[in-house]
Each structure stands twice: as C-alpha cells, then as structure tokens.
Write an enzyme that holds these catalytic residues in place. Structure first.
Site, PDB file in Angstrom:
ATOM      1  N   HIS A  31       1.345  29.319  18.461  1.00  0.00           N
ATOM      2  CA  HIS A  31       0.541  30.078  17.511  1.00  0.00           C
ATOM      3  C   HIS A  31      -0.922  30.138  17.955  1.00  0.00           C
ATOM      4  O   HIS A  31      -1.588  31.149  17.822  1.00  0.00           O
ATOM      5  CB  HIS A  31       0.649  29.421  16.123  1.00  0.00           C
ATOM      6  CG  HIS A  31      -0.049  30.152  15.040  1.00  0.00           C
ATOM      7  ND1 HIS A  31       0.564  31.115  14.272  1.00  0.00           N
ATOM      8  CD2 HIS A  31      -1.315  30.068  14.593  1.00  0.00           C
ATOM      9  CE1 HIS A  31      -0.296  31.586  13.404  1.00  0.00           C
ATOM     10  NE2 HIS A  31      -1.451  30.973  13.562  1.00  0.00           N
ATOM     11  N   HIS A  35       2.161  36.895   9.234  1.00  0.00           N
ATOM     12  CA  HIS A  35       2.349  35.712   8.401  1.00  0.00           C
ATOM     13  C   HIS A  35       3.809  35.667   7.975  1.00  0.00           C
ATOM     14  O   HIS A  35       4.146  35.683   6.796  1.00  0.00           O
ATOM     15  CB  HIS A  35       1.401  35.757   7.187  1.00  0.00           C
ATOM     16  CG  HIS A  35       0.764  34.432   6.914  1.00  0.00           C
ATOM     17  ND1 HIS A  35       0.604  33.921   5.664  1.00  0.00           N
ATOM     18  CD2 HIS A  35       0.245  33.509   7.752  1.00  0.00           C
ATOM     19  CE1 HIS A  35       0.005  32.746   5.743  1.00  0.00           C
ATOM     20  NE2 HIS A  35      -0.224  32.477   6.991  1.00  0.00           N
TER      21      HIS A  35
END
Lengths: 257, 950
Positions: free
Chosen positions: B223, B286
């Site tokens: 990430h 997300h």
C-alpha cells in the site's frame, strides 16, 4: 458612498461561505468571513455590519438535526446582539442551513425575544433523500421582503435532506411567506419533485414581519452567472443568474437608506 | 446514567422508517405495516428531571415534529405485532454525534456530563417470525463489524482500559528461516524482508522493539511503497526492473510537458492552471474497508483522498470530487452471495451514503463518476475516490523542513481505529476478514476534516508551516517516517491526544485514525499556528521535532521505544523479484442470428452498467462552491447522462477544468492492453465531447488487480502498463499520479474469485473558455447528425455480447494517430461553436449514444446505417449499432454550418448519418435501407431510468 459591510458567518461545517461572499461582492458589498467564535469572544462586533448572512453547509455536522446545534449556540450566546442588530435595521439572510438555523433559534419567524421558542421547523424531505436539483420558484408579491423586491419567478438549485417546512396551522397562517415551490408554469405545488421536500403550503422561503430577515432553502448564490444554469448550453446563458437579484436588492436597500 | 429517546410524533411520517419498510420489502419479507426509528442518547451524569427536560426540549427533540421521553423505556419488550430492536456501536467505535451532543449540552450550561453514547431503536410493526427478524437485523440494521443489538442490561459506559508501559522486544533468530518466516507473517513481511530486518538489527547488536518492526512493515507494505510495481519482473522472458519507471513514469518523462509542475512525488500530481493557480488531482482506492463496512469504508475513502489534496505542495483547497464504484449485480440472488460478504445492493447503498454524507458535509461538489457491475466484484467491491484541488502556484511544490522545526499533529484524536489497515489493504480477503479486521474500520467525522481544511488554508497563506502531509494509511508511522527521510525526527508518543485511554506506544504510532494532518512548523511560528487552530476549534499539538541525524526516534514518557536509520527504513527493503506471463485467451464467439433490435436496445439501456445513475447523483451535492458549468445530468429535463464534468474553480474567470474518467474492465477478459488503451481513450473522448482539447490533459492511473503473485495476473498488469505508456505518448497526455490496489481476490468454496483486471483512468484538463462547453443532448429538430471515427467489428467484451451471454474476442483496439487527428479537428469545431451537441460512443456503442442524446434533448432522431464509415468485416446491422470501437463521437450540427464543419473535418473519418427530428421516435434504417428500428423516445428513457429508480 461607503461600502455595504456584510458579515458572512462561519461555523464548523459551514461550506457555502465563499460563494455567498462572491454573490454579495458582485452586488457591491464588502464582505467579511467571520467565525462564530470571533463574535462570541467579542473580537468582532455584529454592530459593525449592515447585512448578516447565514450561509449553507452542515454546521456541526447537522448532528441532532440540521442547524440545531448552532441555533442553540446562537440563541444562547448571540441572541441579544442579533435582536439589537435587527432592531437597528440590519438585514439578515439565511440560506439552506442558514434557514434551518434561523427557524431553530427562533429568529424566524420572529420577532426575537428572550422567551421566544421555535415555532417552525425544517425536517426530513418526504423523499427520505438528500435532493440536489433545480426548482422553479414564485415570489409572493404581497410580501414586504426587501430581498425579493421586483422578483416574480426564479429558477434555483436546492441541495438538502431536511427542507420540509412544518408548523402548526395557526403559525402557518401567520407566516410571511416569500417564496413558493412551483411547477414550470409558476403554480405553487405539492408534487414531487417540483416541491422537492413536501414543504407545507409549498413554502420555500419566509421572512419576518419587518421584511428584513429572510431565509430560503434554495441557493441563490449558486446562480449568479448565466453559465451556472443547468440548461445554458441549450438555451444560451443569461447575463446574470436569477439568484443575483436577491443580493443586489439587499445591497441596494442598504445603500439607499 | 440517563437514557433519552427521541422520536417523530405518531401522526408525522418517519422517513428513515419508511426507507426501512421498503428495504424490508426488498428482502422478500411481507407484512410490515410500519417502522419507526428512535434516537437513543445515554448520558453519563446525574441530572435533575428539570435539566433532562431542558436538554430534551432545547436540544435533542424538535419541538414541532418530535416527542421524547427519559428514564422510562417505552415499548421496551417486543410483543405480538410490535418488535423492538436496539442497535448500538461497538466499544471503541465513536459516533461523531456523541461529541457534538457533548458540546451542545455544555452550551446549555450543563457542565457535569462525563460522556454521551448514542444508539438507535427500531420499532417494527407487522407479522414477523424470529427468522424474519434475524434477517432484518443482519441484512439491514446491524453490521457486526461496528454494531451490535443491545440486550437487556447493556454496559453503556465500560470502564476505560488502563495502559502501563512495558517495552516489548521481538527476538529474530537469524538462522532459523521457519521461525523468521512465522514472525515475518505476523507483521506482514516476506521472508526476504524479515531476513533483511534481522540482519540490520544484528548489526546494531540488539533485538528490535515491536514498534520498530511495525514501522518497517508499514513502510514496506504494498500500500505504501508499491513494491510490485517497483519490483524486478521477468515478463515472458524479458526482465523489467521497476515496471512503473519503465512504463508510466517513463512516458511522462519523455513527454516532458512544461505545465506538469509536480509528478509522481507528492501526495497528488500537480499541473498549471493559468500561470497563477495550480491544480492537483489524486484518486485513491478504499476497497477493503468498504467491503466489510461500506458506509464507513467509503466515507473514510473520501476523507483520505481529500487529505491527500490538502497535503499536496503546501496545501491545496479541495474543489471537486469524483467517485467510481464496482459492485456485483444489485439483483443477485441472496443465496449466491458468499458467506461473510454483504449483498451488492447493500454495498451500493452503503457506499453511496458514505460518499455522499462525507463529501456533502465537506462542501466539495461530487460531479463525476461511474458505476460498473460484474459479479466478480461481489466480495471485492471497488471504491475509487478522487479529489481535485487548487492552490496558488507558489505553494505547488513539496515543502522542506529544517532541523529544529517542530512536528505538529492537527485534527482528530487518535484511537485504535484502523490498526493494521495498511497491511490489511494489501492482503487477500476471506470470509474471516470480517472477524479479524474489525479494528481496521473507522467512522469518519467530516466536520473535523472541514475544520482542518478551513484552518490549514489560512495557516498556509500566513506561511506558518514549512511542510505538510496527511496521516493516511500507516498513520503517523508513514506520515512522519516519510516526511523526515532527509532529516530525522524525534517523536514523543505520549504527547499525541487520544480518544480514550489504554493505547500502547505502538498502537499510537500505527493507528490510522481519520482526519489528521502533520505539519513542520518553525519554532517561531508555533504559537501563532496553535492560536489559529484554537480559534477554529481544532486541536493541534506539538509532538516532536525534526533533527539532523537521519534517525527515526520515538519516545514514550521519556523511554526510547524506536531508534532506526532513515536510510534503512526507506532503502533497506530487498527488491521483489517476480515472474509474469501473458498469453491471449480465447472465448466463444456468439453464433446467432440478429435478435430483435428494439428489444436488444432496451435491454442494453436497462443494463446495470448503462442505466441512469440519477438516484446516486442527485444525492450528491454537485452544485456547492457554485462552480459547475456542465453538470453530471444535462438536457431538457436535467436527466441526460453528461460526458465529462466542467467546472469553473475561480468564479470570476472563464477558464475551466474538465474532469472525466474511463473504465471498462470487461475488455480485460480479452486483452488488458486494449482494456487500458480503451480506458484512456474513453477518458479523453469525454473531454473532447464537452468541448475540450488534448493540449493540456493529465491522467491518473488506478490499478485494481487480483493477486499479482500469480504470474499470469502480473502478466496482465504488465500488459496494461505497457498500454498506458504507449497511449500516453501517442496522445501526448502524461500521467501525473497513480495508485494501485492488488490482491483483490476472495476464497469461496475452495475457489478463488479474482476481480476483473480493472484500470480506472481519471483525466483532468484545462479548458481555456468555459463558454465553449457543449452538452450531449440534442438541441433542435432539423439538425444534422454526424459520426466522427470509424466503426470496426469490435464487439469483444461489449455490452451487446454480454446481453447475448458471450464475451467474444474482437476487443476494441486503438489507432491513436488517426484518433488524435480526429479529436484535434473536432476540438477546433467546438471551439468555433459549430458543435451543438456531442456525445462519445462507449458501452453500448452507437445505439446507446443516439438514444441518450435523443431522450436527453426530448427529440427524435433518424439514423441511416449505410452512411456509417465502416472498416473490416462488419456487415450486420446489430454489430454496427452496438460495436464499441474507440475514438468515435456523435455530433449535432446545424444545417447552415454543414460546409464549415465538413471543411474542418477534412482528412479524418466523418460522415453525416442522420437527422434530429421533432418526432418522438428513434428510427434506424439498416444497410439495405429497410427500417430496422422504430421506437418511442419515452420508452427508451423509461428502460434506461427504471433499474436504479430506488
């Protein structure tokens, strides 16, 4: 001639302050964005301004109901100042969340006094949804509202989840109604979506008895320029948007005192 | 302790309750006559009856519409025909309303309240049995990740946990791979990575502290560092050392546009707007948080990307949001939904609500987006949140702190929210995810973020800080760790304001609590800065200072808990080595006669992918800030599907910004190269369609992929990146920022379901004059309809083939040289105001585009297929009507402008193929001149509007 000093009130969650200031500036006012804390702490004085604006937004997240928490804060901490401001001929406009704030603090329908209680509310839209859409409006020609002088019809956007005006029958009968939701032909309507929230008597905006304190759910500050209209690319753009006249009226009125 | 219930008066409608009645009906449960929703407030205080009454009357209950009661439980027990279900948030989940209520009660002059908790009670009237009730609870009312149903004796205010400091070391046995690997997994390291860590600490002659491992794991996570994209990839035998640098970033470097002000280094890409102002743009995903808690996940997705913008350069003001979602089909049978996964309909409703509630409250218009449906997204929905910002050009570059500058943390308090969110985001989901990942989900508080925006912009203009960044994934660990790379930093974790007690030093450091920003503040400015924040009721605290030793040092009550070298933190990660393969797959071609065209067109218009998204769009405020020029819904009735959004960020200027997106995951089943190329083309087509040009267009990439540890999956990623490079160069449109979310796979019944390889291209463009903008609705009967671009036999992955149950093989390709010329010419025509309406041809091809233009303009149209420029073996009317070939437009031209338009379009493929009519029908004449389709505009519109009219 001196500038028309206009206070744009900010609080946590206010979000239409910039475009409201833009609209007033275009109309010739001199605007200041003032945080509610600055007024409460007396760093800024309401008496220094001629027009006060409660812009749209989600003050305090609209937690506990739209405009409720700021209305509470205002009536407890700024109530006297605002009463004096109105008494001295100041003009007030509340837009969307500002409308919700003004009715929940008892400033509308007014008159504001220490024992005044909320008599009108703006509650959940009948659709149960937040509605962002353009609506047709007609002005009540009998109203003494300074802001809507010489205005007959308007086309403006609404963007709210709690815009349905509700009050007891007796209160409703005595309201100084300024704007109605109408169909395309200008007839007040209870039909969705022309009346986007199910507002009683198709009410979109009201005023106090002096004509100086005005509030509405639609956003006049979002239609100042012709190209803000949703169909300008079909129909050509007007020189000025319908909302502009509302701000112009207020500034002109102060100028001509 | 007091309990207050607030509810709508019996005779008044309860819109939340009515919504639930509908939701329950949608579950297939009949017999519900009414649902009422009560707000429940628990007050931790000892108050007199008068005080409670005062609080209710003045604050909690609306005097016109609501009633209240306190200390008595009304309808406490479920009885026949009336069922009561009370739902509260789990411990540690904080409802923003609680904080607001505390403030408001204190405003009333009632000071001795220790805490407030909220809950909701649902009173359901009807004939239900227990299984119905359980279904209603689990599918509508309760998400166990954040909520529970309240029993008879709830512990509303549990005692705050204590934390007593003890330093936790972790032993790393350098020579025991099995043990190392096991420890590595616990923190999220690969074996190679944990070995590098072990050798580093053995060099230091000590064992690491747990927080040191957490910091390294987060900094090295997919990430945060995009290690797959930066890895060494062996692709069909060729080694690519750093995929990103060799494809997307390379194209941007080669194009070297002077108007690109900051690319691939800051929180967002930055381009010049008008020489005075700069625009920045970022799109984030997300996905994983939204999968398990759609509302919270999506709203914090918006919050996160908005903070990226606020943390770009020295801070930009967010001016526009764009949101793109991918879900399973909303009408999927419940029994097909994997265990532990929410139904797509609930996912869509929750995500939509999260995005709207957060974005609307921030006062940022949401004016562009898309929703794609494919059942492979059911367990791994995709939620892309994007934000555009604007700032004076002087603030467009990343700042630089000096040693001695203070570290200021501003905004929300820190709780146990989102601990391990980053490692969670980088992993594969399973049905157990909902159990293990509860702490990864947070509820956002948009007003805290709004206050941050308001205050930071003022602080920026007063030049009170020298650098800023957001706390996003990885929390303080990522934000501070990255910011201090060049200097070093000392942080005192005990100075971080907490939501509640009981957090360890490690939890404080890695918490992903929302709405926090980090600034570097010269000591001489700190007082002014803290005063400014206090004046806006926003918390800001000095938590440390930057040093010059290039070390990351953390302290908790003067105990050192972390001391690692910045160089190792940022450069010590061993590069990933991966294998990638790609070979073209083959799918069955449809082998059928032409079905009824009217039915096909109606079916495609009513498909989930193409149908009207008005239900979603109208619940976003797309007018706030007064900037909209072309709105998401356009046309005679304000309900046609606009192409790109056009906004005017500076109200007094005529320069505009165009925002568009391109996404078509269906094509990746055939070839991810052409999928990516098509997505870029689509985003650019929309810009051209609204009157823009290719002069100043910047792109963002957002890759959502399955497990790229699998060579064929990584191979398809390489293909897509290669397309991004090639097409970016060909069109002269550089990428300025990007993001990826890998491992979107789900284990179900022993099978792994991967999402389709999905690339979202978001495009931003500067429009010199907004008065030249064009909407897609037909304007006037008698006008001519032109098609620009060539139609090929390219129905592979098309909506038409999907409606027939096929994928096919002939995926739309791109001929960028011709396409660029064609777009440039069309831009000239719109610039000369010759174009009255323009719409790009995308999913559903010509058939869908012309139907949309007609019903948006409330006008009819005639279309003559034999006039359409074709290429290759395309001979069927239905294929011409529904081919999805790229780089095509439908254009409305006034007859008097015919000659001038044709002159401008000389040298590119363009033909007059019909006419706008005053009839209320769409009429299509086939290759043999037979009328092959005649259908009323209203029928088309109704088919298009019906599916999502919720």
């Amino acid at each position: 001639m001196s500038k028309v000093r206009t206070l744009i009130l900010r609080a946590p969650g206010t979000n239409c302050d910039m475009e409201t200031a833009f609209a007033f500036e275009k109309a010739g006012a001199e605007t200041s964005l003032i945080h509610i804390g600055e007024l409460i702490r007396r760093e800024k004085m309401l008496g220094d301004y001629r027009i006060m604006s409660f812009p749209g937004g989600f003050t305090y997240g609209d937690d506990l109901g739209a405009g409720k928490v700021i209305a509470n804060e205002i009536s407890l901490k700024l109530g006297e100042d605002i009463a004096l401001f109105i008494e001295n001929g100041g003009l007030i406009i509340g837009i969307c969340n500002g409308f919700q704030t003004l009715v929940k603090s008892g400033i509308l329908p007014g008159p504001l006094s220490p024992n005044i209680r909320q008599s009108v509310t703006l509650t959940n839209n009948d659709s149960g949804k937040f509605e962002c859409r353009w609506v047709y409006l007609a002005a009540n020609s009998k109203s003494n509202c300074i802001f809507t002088k010489d205005i007959e019809r308007l086309y403006l956007p609404v963007a709210h989840g709690e815009g349905k005006l509700v009050a007891d029958a007796q209160v409703l009968d005595n309201l100084n109604i300024v704007l109605y939701y109408t169909d395309e032909d200008g007839n007040p309507t209870m039909n969705y979506p022309d009346n986007p929230n199910g507002s009683q008597k198709s009410i979109a905006g009201i005023c106090d008895n002096t004509g100086h304190v005005f509030a509405l759910m639609p956003h006049p500050e979002r239609y100042i320029k012709g190209s803000q209209h949703p169909m300008w690319s079909r129909e050509g753009s007007k020189k000025q948007g319908d909302g502009f006249k509302i701000f112009q009226n207020a500034v002109d009125w102060v100028k001509h005192l | 302790m007091h309990r207050i219930e607030v509810y709508f008066k019996e005779q008044l409608p309860d819109s939340a309750g009515q919504g639930l009645v509908k939701g329950i009906y949608d579950l297939g449960i009949d017999g519900i006559s009414d649902v009422r929703v009560m707000e429940v407030y628990w007050l931790d205080a000892e108050l007199e009856k008068q005080e409670l009454k005062f609080i209710c009357q003045r604050l909690l209950a609306d005097p016109i519409t609501q009633d209240y009661n306190f200390n008595g439980i009304i309808n406490g027990k479920s009885e026949d025909g009336l069922y009561s279900i009370e739902v509260a948030y789990n411990a540690g989940v904080i409802d923003p309303v609680e904080e607001t209520a505390m403030k408001a009660v204190q405003d009333l002059g009632i000071k001795n309240i220790r805490a407030i908790k909220t809950a909701k009670r649902y009173l359901i009237r009807g004939n239900l049995d227990k299984s119905d009730l359980d279904l209603i609870c689990s599918r509508l009312l309760v998400n166990p990740i954040i909520q529970h149903t309240v029993g008879d004796n709830p512990v509303v205010f549990p005692e705050s946990p204590r934390y007593s400091f003890s330093l936790k070391h972790v032993e790393l046995p350098e020579d025991d791979d099995a043990e190392l690997s096991c420890i590595g997994r616990r923190f999220g390291f690969s074996l190679n990575e944990i070995k590098a860590v072990a050798s580093y600490f053995s060099g230091l002659g000590r064992n690491p502290v747990d927080v040191e491992l957490e910091t390294l794991a987060q900094t090295w996570s997919e990430h945060c560092v995009h290690k797959t994209f930066k890895g060494k990839i062996n692709f069909n035998g060729t080694v690519i050392d750093n995929l990103l640098k060799n494809t997307i970033i390379k194209a941007t470097g080669d194009l070297n546009k002077p108007w690109c002000l900051s690319v691939f280094k800051d929180n967002a890409g930055v381009i010049d707007f008008d020489g005075k102002w700069a625009l920045c743009f970022k799109v984030e995903t997300h996905n994983h948080p939204s999968a398990i808690e759609p509302y919270g996940g999506a709203s914090t997705g918006v919050g996160g990307v908005v903070r990226d913008i606020l943390g770009t350069g020295l801070g930009a003001k967010p001016i526009f949001n764009t949101d793109v979602f991918c879900f399973g089909d909303p009408d999927m049978p419940y029994e097909d939904v994997p265990e532990g996964v929410l139904h797509p309909r609930r996912m869509l409703k929750g995500v939509r609500a999260g995005v709207a509630d957060y974005g609307n409250r921030l006062g940022i218009p949401t004016g562009n987006g898309a929703i794609c449906f494919d059942n492979r997204y059911t367990a791994n929905p995709l939620v892309y949140c994007g934000t555009v910002g604007i700032m004076p050009e002087e603030f467009s570059q990343m700042g630089n702190q000096k040693p001695g500058d203070l570290v200021v943390l501003a905004g929300g308090r820190t709780g146990r929210d989102g601990i391990h969110g980053v490692t969670f985001a980088s992993e594969q989901l399973s049905k157990d995810s909902t159990r293990v990942s509860f702490s990864s989900v947070q509820i956002g508080n948009p007003i805290v973020e709004k206050k941050l925006i308001d205050t930071i912009i003022q602080a920026r203009d007063r030049r009170l800080f020298t650098r800023i960044t957001d706390c996003g994934g990885g929390g303080l660990s990522s934000a501070v760790g990255e910011m201090a790379t060049e200097t070093g930093v000392k942080i005192h974790l005990d100075r971080v304001p907490l939501k509640y007690t009981g957090l360890s030093y490690s939890e404080i450091w890695i918490s992903e609590s929302q709405e926090r920003m980090i600034m570097a503040v010269p000591p001489e400015n700190v007082e002014e800065l803290l005063n400014l924040f206090a004046g806006e009721n926003t918390e800001a605290s000095v938590i440390g200072e930057f040093t010059d030793d290039k070390k990351l040092q953390l302290f908790y009550n003067d105990n050192q808990v972390c001391n690692i070298d910045m160089d190792f933190l940022h450069e010590g990660r061993p590069q990933l080595e991966l294998r990638a393969l790609w070979q073209k797959s083959s799918h069955t071609e449809p082998n059928s006669d032409q079905p009824d065209l009217a039915q096909s067109l109606l079916k495609i218009l009513g498909s989930w992918n193409i149908c009207s998204k008005e239900w979603v769009i109208r619940q976003y405020d797309h007018e706030v800030q007064g900037s909209s020029v072309l709105k998401p819904l356009v046309g005679k009735e304000n309900d046609g599907p606009g192409d790109a959004a056009v906004i005017r960020p500076i109200l007094d200027s005529n320069i505009g910004v165009i925002i568009s997106n391109g996404i078509n995951p269906k094509y990746s089943d055939i070839d991810p190269y052409w999928m990516a190329a098509s997505a870029i083309d689509e985003s650019l087509r929309q810009i051209i369609a609204v009157g823009g040009n290719l002069e100043r267009v910047a792109l963002l990439d957002n890759f959502c992929w399955g497990n790229t540890g699998k060579p064929e999956r990584l191979g398809s990623l390489v293909r897509a990146c290669q397309a991004c490079h090639d097409i970016s160069i060909a069109y002269g449109t550089p990428f300025i920022s990007g993001k990826d979310s890998l491992n979107n796979e789900f284990e179900f019944h022993g099978n792994t379901i991967a999402i389709p390889d999905t690339l979202l291209i978001s495009a931003i463009s500067v429009m010199p004059n907004i008065n030249k903008a064009v909407s897609m609705d037909f304007k006037k009967a008698g006008d001519l309809i032109y098609i620009v671009g060539t139609t090929y036999d390219e129905l592979g992955g098309s909506e038409y083939f999907k409606s027939l149950g096929y994928i096919g093989n002939d995926v739309p390709q791109l001929r960028p040289e011709q396409a660029k010329r064609l777009m440039d010419n069309l831009s000239k025509a719109t610039d000369k105001k010759l174009v009255k309406a323009c719409h790009d041809l995308s999913e559903g091809g010509l058939g869908v585009a012309i139907a949309e233009m007609a019903f948006a303009g409330n006008l009819g149209a005639t279309l003559i297929l034999k006039e359409i420029p074709l290429c290759g073996s395309i001979t069927r009317n239905d294929y011409i009507l529904f081919s999805e070939s790229n780089s095509r437009f439908l254009v409305e031209i006034s007859p008097e402008d015919e000659a001038e338009f044709e002159k401008l379009m000389k040298g590119v493929i363009c033909a007059c193929i019909g006419e706008v009519t005053a009839l209320d029908t769409l009429q299509v004449f086939g290759l043999n001149n037979d009328r092959i389709l005649s259908i009323e505009i209203d029928t088309l519109k109704e088919a298009w509007q019906k599916p999502l009219k919720w």
